[in-house]
Design a protein around this motif. Structure first.
Motif, PDB file in Angstrom:
ATOM      1  N   ASP A 173      49.362  43.369  35.351  1.00 50.37           N
ATOM      2  CA  ASP A 173      48.367  44.024  34.503  1.00 50.37           C
ATOM      3  C   ASP A 173      48.641  43.818  33.007  1.00 50.37           C
ATOM      4  O   ASP A 173      48.085  44.528  32.175  1.00 50.37           O
ATOM      5  N   ARG A 191      49.023  45.068  41.918  1.00 52.01           N
ATOM      6  CA  ARG A 191      48.157  45.439  43.039  1.00 52.01           C
ATOM      7  C   ARG A 191      46.872  44.624  42.972  1.00 52.01           C
ATOM      8  O   ARG A 191      46.260  44.492  41.911  1.00 52.01           O
ATOM      9  N   LEU A 193      43.273  43.952  43.023  1.00 51.72           N
ATOM     10  CA  LEU A 193      42.074  44.758  42.862  1.00 51.72           C
ATOM     11  C   LEU A 193      40.951  44.256  43.767  1.00 51.72           C
ATOM     12  O   LEU A 193      40.215  45.040  44.372  1.00 51.72           O
ATOM     13  N   LEU A 194      40.837  42.932  43.864  1.00 53.26           N
ATOM     14  CA  LEU A 194      39.755  42.343  44.658  1.00 53.26           C
ATOM     15  C   LEU A 194      40.230  41.025  45.254  1.00 53.26           C
ATOM     16  O   LEU A 194      40.789  40.180  44.552  1.00 53.26           O
ATOM     17  N   PHE A 206      43.577  40.607  39.887  1.00 49.32           N
ATOM     18  CA  PHE A 206      44.420  41.756  39.555  1.00 49.32           C
ATOM     19  C   PHE A 206      43.837  42.590  38.425  1.00 49.32           C
ATOM     20  O   PHE A 206      44.483  43.516  37.956  1.00 49.32           O
ATOM     21  N   GLY A 207      42.613  42.258  37.986  1.00 48.42           N
ATOM     22  CA  GLY A 207      41.947  43.018  36.939  1.00 48.42           C
ATOM     23  C   GLY A 207      40.442  42.864  37.074  1.00 48.42           C
ATOM     24  O   GLY A 207      39.946  42.041  37.851  1.00 48.42           O
ATOM     25  N   ARG A 208      39.717  43.657  36.323  1.00 47.77           N
ATOM     26  CA  ARG A 208      38.262  43.662  36.424  1.00 47.77           C
ATOM     27  C   ARG A 208      37.608  42.481  35.717  1.00 47.77           C
ATOM     28  O   ARG A 208      36.468  42.121  36.014  1.00 47.77           O
ATOM     29  N   ASP A 213      41.959  38.444  33.041  1.00 48.49           N
ATOM     30  CA  ASP A 213      43.069  39.050  33.764  1.00 48.49           C
ATOM     31  C   ASP A 213      43.765  38.034  34.668  1.00 48.49           C
ATOM     32  O   ASP A 213      43.273  36.926  34.887  1.00 48.49           O
ATOM     33  N   GLU A 237      43.526  42.808  49.708  1.00 48.83           N
ATOM     34  CA  GLU A 237      42.832  43.678  48.756  1.00 48.83           C
ATOM     35  C   GLU A 237      43.431  45.088  48.811  1.00 48.83           C
ATOM     36  O   GLU A 237      43.523  45.698  49.876  1.00 48.83           O
ATOM     37  N   GLY A 238      43.869  45.584  47.677  1.00 49.09           N
ATOM     38  CA  GLY A 238      44.490  46.897  47.586  1.00 49.09           C
ATOM     39  C   GLY A 238      45.990  46.890  47.793  1.00 49.09           C
ATOM     40  O   GLY A 238      46.656  47.910  47.571  1.00 49.09           O
TER      41      GLY A 238
END
Length: 269
Positions: A173, A191, A193-194, A206-208, A213, A237-238
């Protein structure tokens, strides 16, 4: 089903180095090697036959070795000295578990050193001291479970390279810090994210903001290896994971994943 389970890692950690090496590497094609007459750096030796052996599965801190402008990585002299102490002047066997020769005509082998107290697996010994880390290839994946377990123990104990910020595990992150490490081999934790499949690839975001990211990209050729191992990257994912590989800058920092062992699953939720 994930490639590396916590039960498997715990079992590996409990085994002795001798019995574990035998279990992990019994499928290798073993051949006599001869005597080590020179140690080039922490992951390369020369045998009395003239054969140059690259210790496959590891990356030790690098020395310039005549390359102009190439910096000496922290602890590189110590890594070379440790491999000298282990192998110089000793008789060795070579174990092949994949591609056997690289483009530089070096043998890509596991090195087993004969000694008074039995045979020592050089890769595991170097990693256990914190003087090398796991560095694997899609065409050479033998014995990696044990090497990853040894690396985990050395890292937890802060041994060798794991006490130096140059080799710190990076945070997924913090993309700006990862961009500063573009061109470097890194371990990155975070983690997912998607997990997204597009154009024959899987992207672990790992980011939006995927153009800024950190992202791990799994190409189609690698996905076939994941399928053979029963490892579905879409299930990540997650999950909290550790990714290892070379960082590049393409729509933000990213690592290309070429085989399953580049991803360690730390927690599924």
């Amino acid at each position: 089903m994930f490639k590396t389970s916590f039960v498997r890692l715990a079992t590996l950690a409990a085994l002795s180095s001798v019995s574990a090496a035998a279990m992990a590497c019994e499928a290798l094609r073993m051949v006599p090697g001869g005597m080590v007459v020179q140690v080039t750096d922490g992951d390369t030796v020369v045998l009395d036959s003239g054969l140059v052996v690259r210790l496959i599965g590891t990356q030790a801190p690098k020395l310039p070795l005549g390359r102009e402008g190439f910096p000496t990585w922290p602890l590189a002299p110590q890594a070379k000295a440790a491999l000298e102490a282990l192998s110089l002047g000793q008789t060795v066997r070579l174990g092949y578990g994949g591609e056997e020769v690289d483009r530089y005509e070096r043998a890509l082998a596991h090195l087993f050193v004969e000694g008074r107290e039995g045979e020592q697996w050089a890769q595991q010994a170097m990693i256990a001291q914190g003087l090398a880390r796991v560095y694997s290839f899609p065409d050479n994946r033998a014995c990696l479970d044990l090497l990853l377990a040894a690396e985990g123990r050395a890292r937890a104990a802060g041994l060798g390279i794991w006490s130096d910020p140059y080799y710190s595990v990076r945070a997924a992150d913090r993309p700006e810090e990862l961009l500063a490490r573009a061109g470097h081999y890194e371990l990155v934790e975070g983690r997912v994210l998607l997990a997204d499949r597009s154009g024959g690839r899987v992207y672990l975001n790992f980011g939006r903001f995927w153009k800024q990211d950190f992202t791990a990209v799994i190409e189609a050729s690698a996905l076939r290896l994941f399928a053979e191992d029963g490892f579905d990257p879409m299930a990540l994912e997650g999950a909290l994971v550790r990714i290892r590989g070379w960082v590049d800058d393409r729509d933000g920092p990213r690592i290309e994943v070429t085989h399953p062992e580049q991803i360690e699953v730390l927690a599924t939720q």
